[in-house]
Design an enzyme around this catalytic site. Structure first.
Site, PDB file in Angstrom:
ATOM      1  N   LYS A 213      15.560   3.015  34.536  1.00 27.49           N
ATOM      2  CA  LYS A 213      14.252   2.829  33.888  1.00 27.49           C
ATOM      3  C   LYS A 213      14.262   1.533  33.090  1.00 27.49           C
ATOM      4  O   LYS A 213      13.345   0.722  33.201  1.00 27.49           O
ATOM      5  CB  LYS A 213      13.958   3.987  32.943  1.00 27.49           C
ATOM      6  CG  LYS A 213      12.822   3.708  31.937  1.00 27.49           C
ATOM      7  CD  LYS A 213      12.525   4.873  31.039  1.00 27.49           C
ATOM      8  CE  LYS A 213      13.272   4.820  29.744  1.00 27.49           C
ATOM      9  NZ  LYS A 213      12.775   3.873  28.741  1.00 27.49           N
ATOM     10  N   ASN A 214      15.305   1.312  32.291  1.00 29.43           N
ATOM     11  CA  ASN A 214      15.302   0.183  31.364  1.00 29.43           C
ATOM     12  C   ASN A 214      15.537  -1.150  32.053  1.00 29.43           C
ATOM     13  O   ASN A 214      15.273  -2.199  31.476  1.00 29.43           O
ATOM     14  CB  ASN A 214      16.287   0.430  30.217  1.00 29.43           C
ATOM     15  CG  ASN A 214      15.781   1.558  29.321  1.00 29.43           C
ATOM     16  OD1 ASN A 214      14.610   1.958  29.429  1.00 29.43           O
ATOM     17  ND2 ASN A 214      16.644   2.076  28.485  1.00 29.43           N
TER      18      ASN A 214
ATOM     19  N   CYS B 238       8.606   5.309  21.297  1.00 27.57           N
ATOM     20  CA  CYS B 238       9.151   6.561  20.737  1.00 27.57           C
ATOM     21  C   CYS B 238       9.221   6.471  19.213  1.00 27.57           C
ATOM     22  O   CYS B 238       9.346   5.408  18.639  1.00 27.57           O
ATOM     23  CB  CYS B 238      10.587   6.753  21.230  1.00 27.57           C
ATOM     24  SG  CYS B 238      10.682   7.233  22.904  1.00 27.57           S
TER      25      CYS B 238
ATOM     26  N   ARG C  86      10.693   0.065  14.322  1.00 29.95           N
ATOM     27  CA  ARG C  86      11.113  -0.719  15.484  1.00 29.95           C
ATOM     28  C   ARG C  86      10.424  -2.080  15.421  1.00 29.95           C
ATOM     29  O   ARG C  86       9.493  -2.365  16.150  1.00 29.95           O
ATOM     30  CB  ARG C  86      10.797   0.038  16.776  1.00 29.95           C
ATOM     31  CG  ARG C  86      11.521   1.374  16.839  1.00 29.95           C
ATOM     32  CD  ARG C  86      11.355   2.073  18.156  1.00 29.95           C
ATOM     33  NE  ARG C  86      12.162   1.469  19.212  1.00 29.95           N
ATOM     34  CZ  ARG C  86      12.135   1.917  20.462  1.00 29.95           C
ATOM     35  NH1 ARG C  86      11.339   2.889  20.797  1.00 29.95           N
ATOM     36  NH2 ARG C  86      12.898   1.339  21.390  1.00 29.95           N
TER      37      ARG C  86
ATOM     38  N   ASP D 185      20.983   6.173  23.404  1.00 31.13           N
ATOM     39  CA  ASP D 185      20.100   7.022  24.226  1.00 31.13           C
ATOM     40  C   ASP D 185      20.795   8.299  24.683  1.00 31.13           C
ATOM     41  O   ASP D 185      20.144   9.232  25.138  1.00 31.13           O
ATOM     42  CB  ASP D 185      19.600   6.257  25.458  1.00 31.13           C
ATOM     43  CG  ASP D 185      18.663   5.138  25.070  1.00 31.13           C
ATOM     44  OD1 ASP D 185      18.427   4.247  25.892  1.00 31.13           O
ATOM     45  OD2 ASP D 185      18.198   5.149  23.914  1.00 31.13           O
TER      46      ASP D 185
ATOM     47  N   ARG E 178       8.541  10.441  31.386  1.00 35.22           N
ATOM     48  CA  ARG E 178       8.533   8.968  31.276  1.00 35.22           C
ATOM     49  C   ARG E 178       9.804   8.357  31.837  1.00 35.22           C
ATOM     50  O   ARG E 178       9.805   7.226  32.309  1.00 35.22           O
ATOM     51  CB  ARG E 178       8.416   8.548  29.805  1.00 35.22           C
ATOM     52  CG  ARG E 178       7.042   8.692  29.205  1.00 35.22           C
ATOM     53  CD  ARG E 178       7.036   8.135  27.806  1.00 35.22           C
ATOM     54  NE  ARG E 178       7.632   6.787  27.807  1.00 35.22           N
ATOM     55  CZ  ARG E 178       8.125   6.216  26.704  1.00 35.22           C
ATOM     56  NH1 ARG E 178       8.105   6.842  25.555  1.00 35.22           N
ATOM     57  NH2 ARG E 178       8.640   5.000  26.756  1.00 35.22           N
TER      58      ARG E 178
HETATM   59  C1  EPZ Z   1      15.896  -0.587  24.118  1.00 36.60           C
HETATM   60  O1  EPZ Z   1      14.871  -0.499  23.149  1.00 36.60           O
HETATM   61  C2  EPZ Z   1      15.723   0.617  25.026  1.00 36.60           C
HETATM   62  N1  EPZ Z   1      14.408   0.572  25.658  1.00 36.60           N
HETATM   63  C3  EPZ Z   1      15.866   1.905  24.224  1.00 36.60           C
HETATM   64  O2  EPZ Z   1      15.811   2.991  25.149  1.00 36.60           O
HETATM   65  C4  EPZ Z   1      17.233   1.914  23.554  1.00 36.60           C
HETATM   66  O3  EPZ Z   1      17.325   3.062  22.743  1.00 36.60           O
HETATM   67  C5  EPZ Z   1      17.382   0.660  22.689  1.00 36.60           C
HETATM   68  O4  EPZ Z   1      17.187  -0.512  23.506  1.00 36.60           O
HETATM   69  C6  EPZ Z   1      18.756   0.553  22.058  1.00 36.60           C
HETATM   70  O5  EPZ Z   1      19.735   0.619  23.051  1.00 36.60           O
HETATM   71  C7  EPZ Z   1      14.261  -0.182  26.773  1.00 36.60           C
HETATM   72  O6  EPZ Z   1      15.185  -0.815  27.245  1.00 36.60           O
HETATM   73  C8  EPZ Z   1      12.892  -0.158  27.384  1.00 36.60           C
HETATM   74  P1  EPZ Z   1      16.536  -2.817  20.439  1.00 36.60           P
HETATM   75  P2  EPZ Z   1      14.595  -1.791  22.202  1.00 36.60           P
HETATM   76  O7  EPZ Z   1      15.628  -3.971  20.256  1.00 36.60           O
HETATM   77  O8  EPZ Z   1      14.808  -3.021  22.977  1.00 36.60           O
HETATM   78  C9  EPZ Z   1      16.369  -3.402  15.734  1.00 36.60           C
HETATM   79  C10 EPZ Z   1      14.989   4.961  26.045  1.00 36.60           C
HETATM   80  O9  EPZ Z   1      15.111   6.131  25.663  1.00 36.60           O
HETATM   81  N2  EPZ Z   1      15.473  -4.551  15.996  1.00 36.60           N
HETATM   82  O10 EPZ Z   1      17.833  -3.014  21.158  1.00 36.60           O
HETATM   83  O11 EPZ Z   1      13.298  -1.579  21.510  1.00 36.60           O
HETATM   84  C11 EPZ Z   1      15.739  -2.065  16.081  1.00 36.60           C
HETATM   85  O12 EPZ Z   1      14.941  -1.598  15.028  1.00 36.60           O
HETATM   86  C12 EPZ Z   1      14.691   3.888  25.042  1.00 36.60           C
HETATM   87  O13 EPZ Z   1      15.141   4.569  27.225  1.00 36.60           O
HETATM   88  C13 EPZ Z   1      15.082  -5.347  14.931  1.00 36.60           C
HETATM   89  O14 EPZ Z   1      15.453  -5.116  13.783  1.00 36.60           O
HETATM   90  O15 EPZ Z   1      15.763  -1.634  21.133  1.00 36.60           O
HETATM   91  C14 EPZ Z   1      16.938  -1.188  16.348  1.00 36.60           C
HETATM   92  O16 EPZ Z   1      17.416  -0.699  15.115  1.00 36.60           O
HETATM   93  C15 EPZ Z   1      14.512   4.454  23.639  1.00 36.60           C
HETATM   94  N3  EPZ Z   1      14.256  -6.410  15.175  1.00 36.60           N
HETATM   95  C16 EPZ Z   1      17.968  -2.164  16.931  1.00 36.60           C
HETATM   96  O17 EPZ Z   1      17.497  -3.475  16.618  1.00 36.60           O
HETATM   97  C17 EPZ Z   1      13.802  -6.711  16.434  1.00 36.60           C
HETATM   98  O18 EPZ Z   1      13.055  -7.700  16.595  1.00 36.60           O
HETATM   99  C18 EPZ Z   1      18.090  -2.070  18.453  1.00 36.60           C
HETATM  100  O19 EPZ Z   1      16.807  -2.162  18.993  1.00 36.60           O
HETATM  101  C19 EPZ Z   1      14.207  -5.876  17.504  1.00 36.60           C
HETATM  102  C20 EPZ Z   1      15.044  -4.806  17.262  1.00 36.60           C
END
Ligand code: EPZ
Length: 429
Positions: A22-23, A117, A122, A305, A397
């Site tokens: 998916k990702n 989610c 986020r 995840d 989803r």
């Molecule tokens: C991706 O989300 C995945 N989604 C998520 O999977 C997964 O949980 C997450 O990465 C972490 O592995 C997809 O790939 C579509 P991040 P993403 O940016 O990219 C902080 C699922 O169930 N952050 O890696 O949104 C953020 O708050 C989903 O498949 C900032 O602070 O996650 C978090 O604490 C749920 N500033 C950490 O980084 C930013 O600009 C990691 O978030 C961006 C992120």
């Protein structure tokens, strides 16, 4: 709304083929708009998020031809809009990848502030910091993020936070920027490597994906390409953890074992037997499970995840286990409903203490998000009695044919409409 009616307790047994990631799919689909030529994508999982992404592309003017359940042909030449429809975008956070891909194609993008989610805050500050470094101007008006760039110029960007989304968005924008971009402190997930391979197949010049530093030399033009999405390591890990949690024996097929090393190691640590073959992994959970500590980290650490299904596994191990969620602030949405099923869990900030081994009993619960929903389904399969899992649209989803796959492994699970099912009689009307 639909719900699952699950009757435990079952030990899952058998083989299950893992779908495409998916990702990865939700990143390569928006990336296709970099070219005007024909793009062919296969091994796409048939899940709501992919269907939504395809609907957004069609809304933008991309011609789509479905080639069976798991492949599409895209012709982005007709793309005419820079603002995807709000009603579609708000359904999933990954739609914000259109910021990077539309910036790369047109130098402009207007994308609603992402939903997604409820995992705690986020932010997208790292995305906007990266776009600014490449010369884009951003503003937030009426809930929309508006990006414009006369020209994208390569830059060196050091991310303050390791972010999959920010890494992907900046790879997309930098692929078309003039000159060299160096991205540092980037995410190293397999989905990042998969996207880099697809972009390079379209004519990009991206090196270092999967390491801490990604070097991108901007390309002026992109050609069409054919790409097969990698297997979904989170779906595979969900079934591997479910095998051990239900004391069953399951083979996950069409996987890349390298992507699952953290899950394999944790399963062995709790006492499960794990056999690894080149494209399949067998988990034998017919053992006495041992308590363990589970900490989530960016790849190659244990994935956040899989923390919810991992916690369900630990409720089956007699003794005290500790879960530490290091990636998100609020990723314990599954705990209240697990306690309703009899789990003994205490959450203190980012840490959860689990007193396992007391067995679970079926109860009416609700999926709060995608991965918590999967965790509650596993708990219902290992619990005594009947459970109802409502709001399973969250699960649809991200898991293709989830109930069919679980039924093929012996689970007793039925999908019913809320109004059809009468709890008193226990029968679908
Ligand atoms: C991706 O989300 C995945 N989604 C998520 O999977 C997964 O949980 C997450 O990465 C972490 O592995 C997809 O790939 C579509 P991040 P993403 O940016 O990219 C902080 C699922 O169930 N952050 O890696 O949104 C953020 O708050 C989903 O498949 C900032 O602070 O996650 C978090 O604490 C749920 N500033 C950490 O980084 C930013 O600009 C990691 O978030 C961006 C992120």
């Amino acid at each position: 709304m639909e719900k699952f009616i699950i009757t435990g307790k079952t030990a899952l047994q058998g083989k299950v083929r893992i779908s495409g990631s998916k990702n990865s799919a939700v990143a390569v689909l928006p990336a296709a708009v970099l070219t005007e030529d024909l793009v062919f994508l296969e091994n796409l999982p048939d899940i709501t998020d992919v269907r939504t992404m395809i609907a957004i592309l069609e809304d933008l003017g991309v011609k789509i031809r479905r080639r069976g359940r798991n492949a599409v042909e895209l012709t982005p030449g007709g793309l005419s809009k820079i603002a995807p429809s709000y009603d579609l975008v708000k359904k999933m956070r990954a739609s914000y990848y259109f910021m990077g891909s539309l910036l790369a194609r047109f130098g402009r993008a207007e994308v609603p502030i992402p939903g997604g989610c409820d995992l705690g805050p986020r932010p997208i500050d790292q995305h906007l910091k990266g776009f600014a470094a490449l010369g884009a101007k951003s503003s937030i008006e009426h809930g929309m993020i508006k990006l414009t760039a006369d020209k994208l110029i390569g830059a060196r960007i050091y991310f303050d936070v390791v972010s999959i989304g920010a890494t992907i968005n900046l790879m997309l924008a930098a692929a078309a920027a003039e000159g060299r971009t160096v991205l540092e402190n980037v995410a190293k997930e397999p989905e990042i490597v998969d996207l880099a391979n697809f972009l390079n197949a379209m004519g990009a010049s991206i090196r270092g994906a999967g390491t801490d530093v990604i070097r991108i030399d901007g390309a002026g033009k992109f050609t069409g390409a054919r790409h097969t999405v990698i297997p979904d390591r989170i779906e595979a890990g969900t079934f591997m953890l479910a095998a051990a949690a239900t004391r069953g024996r399951v083979v996950v097929e069409d996987v890349i074992p390298k992507h699952l090393e953290a899950i394999t190691a944790k399963l062995r640590e709790v006492g499960a037997k794990v056999e690894v073959e080149p494209e399949m992994i067998e988990v034998d959970g017919e053992v006495n499970l041992k308590p363990s500590d589970l900490k989530t980290f960016p790849y190659p650490g244990f994935p956040t995840d899989l923390q919810p299904p991992g916690m369900v596994l630990l409720t089956a191990a007699k003794g005290l286990s500790v879960v530490t969620e290091n990636v998100f602030d609020g990723r314990y949405n599954h705990v209240d409903d697990l306690k309703r099923m009899g789990a003994q869990i205490k959450v203190e900030g980012r840490t959860a203490l689990i007193e396992g081994g007391n067995g679970l009993s079926g109860a009416p619960v609700s999926a709060p998000d995608l991965r918590s929903g999967a965790a509650l389904i596993i708990a219902a399969i290992m619990a005594d009695g009947i459970s109802e899992i409502s709001s399973i649209d969250h699960v649809d989803r991200g898991y293709e044919k989830f109930e069919e796959k679980l039924i093929s492994l012996g689970a007793s699970i039925k999908r019913v409409n809320d109004h059809e099912y009468d709890r008193a009689s226990g029968e679908a009307e």
